[in-house]
Enzyme design. Structure first.
Site, PDB file in Angstrom:
ATOM      1  N   ASP A  26      50.783 165.096 -23.854  1.00 50.66           N
ATOM      2  CA  ASP A  26      51.571 166.305 -23.674  1.00 50.66           C
ATOM      3  C   ASP A  26      52.196 166.649 -25.022  1.00 50.66           C
ATOM      4  OD1 ASP A  26      52.929 168.349 -22.120  1.00 50.66           O
ATOM      5  OD2 ASP A  26      54.739 167.142 -22.383  1.00 50.66           O
ATOM      6  N   ASP A  28      55.295 169.453 -25.655  1.00 56.19           N
ATOM      7  CA  ASP A  28      56.737 169.675 -25.576  1.00 56.19           C
ATOM      8  C   ASP A  28      57.428 168.469 -24.964  1.00 56.19           C
ATOM      9  OD1 ASP A  28      57.045 172.554 -26.420  1.00 56.19           O
ATOM     10  OD2 ASP A  28      55.626 172.833 -24.775  1.00 56.19           O
ATOM     11  N   ASP A 246      56.232 163.212 -20.993  1.00 57.53           N
ATOM     12  CA  ASP A 246      57.673 163.033 -20.815  1.00 57.53           C
ATOM     13  C   ASP A 246      58.130 163.485 -19.442  1.00 57.53           C
ATOM     14  OD1 ASP A 246      57.235 165.872 -21.561  1.00 57.53           O
ATOM     15  OD2 ASP A 246      59.424 165.978 -21.470  1.00 57.53           O
TER      16      ASP A 246
END
Length: 310
Positions: A26, A28, A246
């Site tokens: 991922d 961001d 995250d």
């Protein structure tokens, strides 16, 4: 109590590194927050490449085209080619192309979506500001004109989201043959600034879903459609692929859904308190949010590798 993710340390480092050939990460909250790189994320990803791992940037963010993501990655020090970028807008365009879709798409979103549609030759409308100018709002029924060629509605992130856009999308979706696609369901973006919440695409998709009274097909994580596109194009073996994220209800659940090895970093929306609460819960659905491994941030893997392999 379910098992908490294992923190990667020097004792398990070799076993961890030997367990995968491919890395899906991922962006961001893992690699950057806004336009600020997170720690040594770029050096960590580049080190994994140097160890022979194939790296893909897998993002639910639909606001940029793959070319724009390559530019951003390189500007922050990440090695990246267009083929390494797998975004929800790219998956959306590929999905429609595979369906041999030949009509028009009503887009709630940005050029990140329309540029990918351009690449597969699909026409579209709606991807521009459409503010509410009628007063009262009920006059819209006399002024809005629908395009008869529209046969799909795509909802991505749109800072110009408005009442007219919701009304048009829902009206197109009254036709049950009209496809309803959401790029992702992320609730919020990691903003990196205390006290402010940045709404994500999920709230826009949910607004259209509510008034349309029908669910969308979701392109981004945790939907397996995203991995289908990646694995088909690159012949990836799920059991030899690592997913780094995250956000556990998208990134990690995506990894679990697709049979991948999972690593959660605590540099974005997930905190250790969340992991502990999910592990202690009796709800098996929350147990699915628990990754195999965790690190405070992805740059920590660089320190471990340098300490043990140099």
């Amino acid at each position: 109590m379910a098992k908490l993710p294992k923190r990667i340390d020097r004792e398990c480092l070799k076993k961890f590194l030997d367990s995968f050939d491919n890395v899906l990460t991922d962006c961001d909250g893992v690699l950057w927050a806004g336009d600020m790189i997170i720690g040594q994320a770029h050096e960590a990803l580049n080190k994994l490449r140097a160890l022979g791992k194939k790296v893909f940037y897998v993002t639910n963010n639909s606001t940029k085209s793959r070319e724009e993501y390559v530019e951003k990655c390189r500007g922050l020090g990440f090695v990246a080619e267009k083929e390494d970028i797998i975004s929800s807008s790219f998956v959306t365009a590929q999905y429609l192309s595979q369906l041999k879709f030949n009509k028009k798409v009503y887009v709630i979103g940005t050029s990140g979506i329309t540029k990918e549609l351009d690449e597969v030759g699909i026409s579209y409308t709606g991807a521009e500001p459409d503010p509410l100018v009628e007063n009262p709002v009920f006059r819209l029924k006399d002024t809005i004109q629908l395009d008869p060629d529209v046969a799909a509605v795509v909802v991505g992130f749109d800072g110009h989201f408005s009442f007219p856009k919701i009304m048009k999308a829902a009206s197109y979706l009254e036709n049950k043959d009209c496809l309803f696609i959401g790029t992702n369901t992320d609730e919020r973006f990691p903003l990196g600034k205390g006290g402010l919440v940045f709404p994500g695409t999920g709230c826009l998709v949910k607004a259209v879903e509510t008034v349309a009274e029908r669910p969308p097909i979701i392109m981004g994580k945790p939907s397996g459609l995203m991995f289908t596109v990646i694995s088909t194009k690159n012949n990836l073996e799920p059991s030899r692929t690592l997913m780094i994220g995250d956000r556990c209800n998208t990134d990690i659940l995506f990894g679990k859904n697709c049979g991948l090895i999972t690593l959660v970093v605590l540099s974005g929306v997930t905190e250790m308190e969340h992991l502990e609460a999910w592990a202690a819960s009796e709800d098996e659905e929350q147990h699915k949010l628990l990754a195999d491994y965790y690190l405070p941030e992805i740059g920590d893997i660089l320190t471990l590798i340098n300490e043990n392999y140099n």
